[in-house]
Design a protein around this motif. Structure first.
Motif, mmCIF file in Angstrom:
data_model
loop_
_atom_site.group_PDB
_atom_site.id
_atom_site.type_symbol
_atom_site.label_atom_id
_atom_site.label_comp_id
_atom_site.label_asym_id
_atom_site.label_seq_id
_atom_site.Cartn_x
_atom_site.Cartn_y
_atom_site.Cartn_z
ATOM 1 N N LEU A 59 0.830 -1.207 0.000
ATOM 2 C CA LEU A 59 0.000 0.000 0.000
ATOM 3 C C LEU A 59 0.865 1.257 0.000
ATOM 4 O O LEU A 59 0.510 2.261 -0.626
ATOM 5 N N ARG A 60 2.000 1.215 0.687
ATOM 6 C CA ARG A 60 2.896 2.377 0.692
ATOM 7 C C ARG A 60 3.480 2.617 -0.697
ATOM 8 O O ARG A 60 3.619 3.755 -1.148
ATOM 9 N N ASP A 61 3.864 1.534 -1.380
ATOM 10 C CA ASP A 61 4.375 1.671 -2.744
ATOM 11 C C ASP A 61 3.297 2.255 -3.660
ATOM 12 O O ASP A 61 3.586 3.091 -4.527
ATOM 13 N N LYS A 154 -0.450 1.342 11.200
ATOM 14 C CA LYS A 154 -1.064 2.612 11.593
ATOM 15 C C LYS A 154 -0.140 3.404 12.516
ATOM 16 O O LYS A 154 -0.018 4.621 12.387
ATOM 17 N N VAL A 155 0.501 2.699 13.446
ATOM 18 C CA VAL A 155 1.420 3.372 14.360
ATOM 19 C C VAL A 155 2.618 3.927 13.589
ATOM 20 O O VAL A 155 3.056 5.064 13.807
ATOM 21 N N ILE A 156 3.143 3.126 12.660
ATOM 22 C CA ILE A 156 4.268 3.584 11.834
ATOM 23 C C ILE A 156 3.862 4.792 11.011
ATOM 24 O O ILE A 156 4.580 5.790 10.937
ATOM 25 N N GLU A 157 2.697 4.708 10.387
ATOM 26 C CA GLU A 157 2.209 5.801 9.552
ATOM 27 C C GLU A 157 2.033 7.081 10.370
ATOM 28 O O GLU A 157 2.444 8.173 9.947
ATOM 29 N N VAL A 208 10.406 2.950 14.443
ATOM 30 C CA VAL A 208 9.990 2.179 13.271
ATOM 31 C C VAL A 208 10.725 0.853 13.211
ATOM 32 O O VAL A 208 10.146 -0.194 12.903
ATOM 33 N N GLU A 209 12.029 0.864 13.528
ATOM 34 C CA GLU A 209 12.814 -0.371 13.539
ATOM 35 C C GLU A 209 12.224 -1.370 14.526
ATOM 36 O O GLU A 209 12.078 -2.558 14.218
ATOM 37 N N LEU A 210 11.878 -0.896 15.722
ATOM 38 C CA LEU A 210 11.314 -1.781 16.737
ATOM 39 C C LEU A 210 9.982 -2.367 16.278
ATOM 40 O O LEU A 210 9.726 -3.573 16.441
#
Length: 221
Positions: A59-61, A154-157, A208-210
């Motif tokens: 979806l990000r792509d 969602k958290v990353i976004e 984000v890594e975590l």
């Protein structure tokens, strides 16, 4: 989803009826209409999201693909000629965290000088959530692993959106202070990171890594 150089678009107005197109009230559907994107734009997005194997795009792509189409349309409508790869580079300059403030400002200034409303364009750029909403509402599309990653995504976004906003505001403020000689500063680059320290295993991760790793060192212990 390439836009022919002669394509025209109309920027959506704030008071526009979201259901006036009769297809959907999603942001993506409205933008496909207002930017006059190719008729098969939605079909192509749905095909790539539900494809098998290496052909599938996240979806990000797809959000990046769609946003580049908006940028290409706006640039073409302003009568600006581009060479292969230039739209990709302009998009990177406008959106990437790895771009210096000087390069970002230069890219914006070039576009604005040629009649592109960069503020409106960036407002129209969509997130992966907007792509998902469009594909589900309009096409009834599903991806079987999507529900497993939705909450983490969602958290990353949200985190990335907030960091991008902080970076944008801070860059603008520093640039204004620099231009009015209130501070002395050469070309600069902002680093805005959220770091998580687990006090139990004493390991430190970028947020984000975590989230993508799914655990700290406590899990291995």
């Amino acid at each position: 989803m390439r836009v022919p150089p002669h394509s025209k678009y109309q920027m959506p107005t704030n008071g526009e009826n979201q259901n006036s197109y009769g297809e959907s009230d999603t942001k993506v559907a409205r933008l496909i209409k207002s930017y006059n994107l190719d008729a098969d734009t939605g079909d192509r997005l749905e095909e790539l999201w539900t494809a098998d194997g290496d052909r599938r795009e996240s979806l990000r792509d797809l959000a990046d693909r769609f946003n580049k189409a908006l940028l290409e349309t706006a640039v073409a409508a302003a009568g600006v000629s581009t060479v292969d790869g230039e739209i990709d580079n302009l998009y990177r300059l406008l959106t990437s965290d790895d771009v210096s403030s000087g390069n970002r400002t230069e890219a914006r200034a070039r576009l604005e000088k040629n009649g592109v409303d960069v503020d409106q364009l960036e407002h129209d750029f969509v997130t992966y959530q907007a792509i998902r909403s469009y594909l589900k509402k309009v096409y009834g599309a599903e991806y079987e692993r999507d529900s497993e990653t939705t909450r983490v995504d969602k958290v990353i976004e949200t985190s990335q959106r907030l960091q991008s906003r902080i970076r944008s505001v801070t860059e603008k403020s520093l640039t204004q202070l620099k231009e009015t000689n209130q501070i002395s500063l050469g070309e600069f680059h902002l680093f805005i990171d959220i770091t998580v320290l687990c006090e139990d295993c004493n390991t430190q991760y970028g947020l984000v890594e975590l989230l993508r790793e799914g655990s700290c060192e406590c899990q291995s212990e």
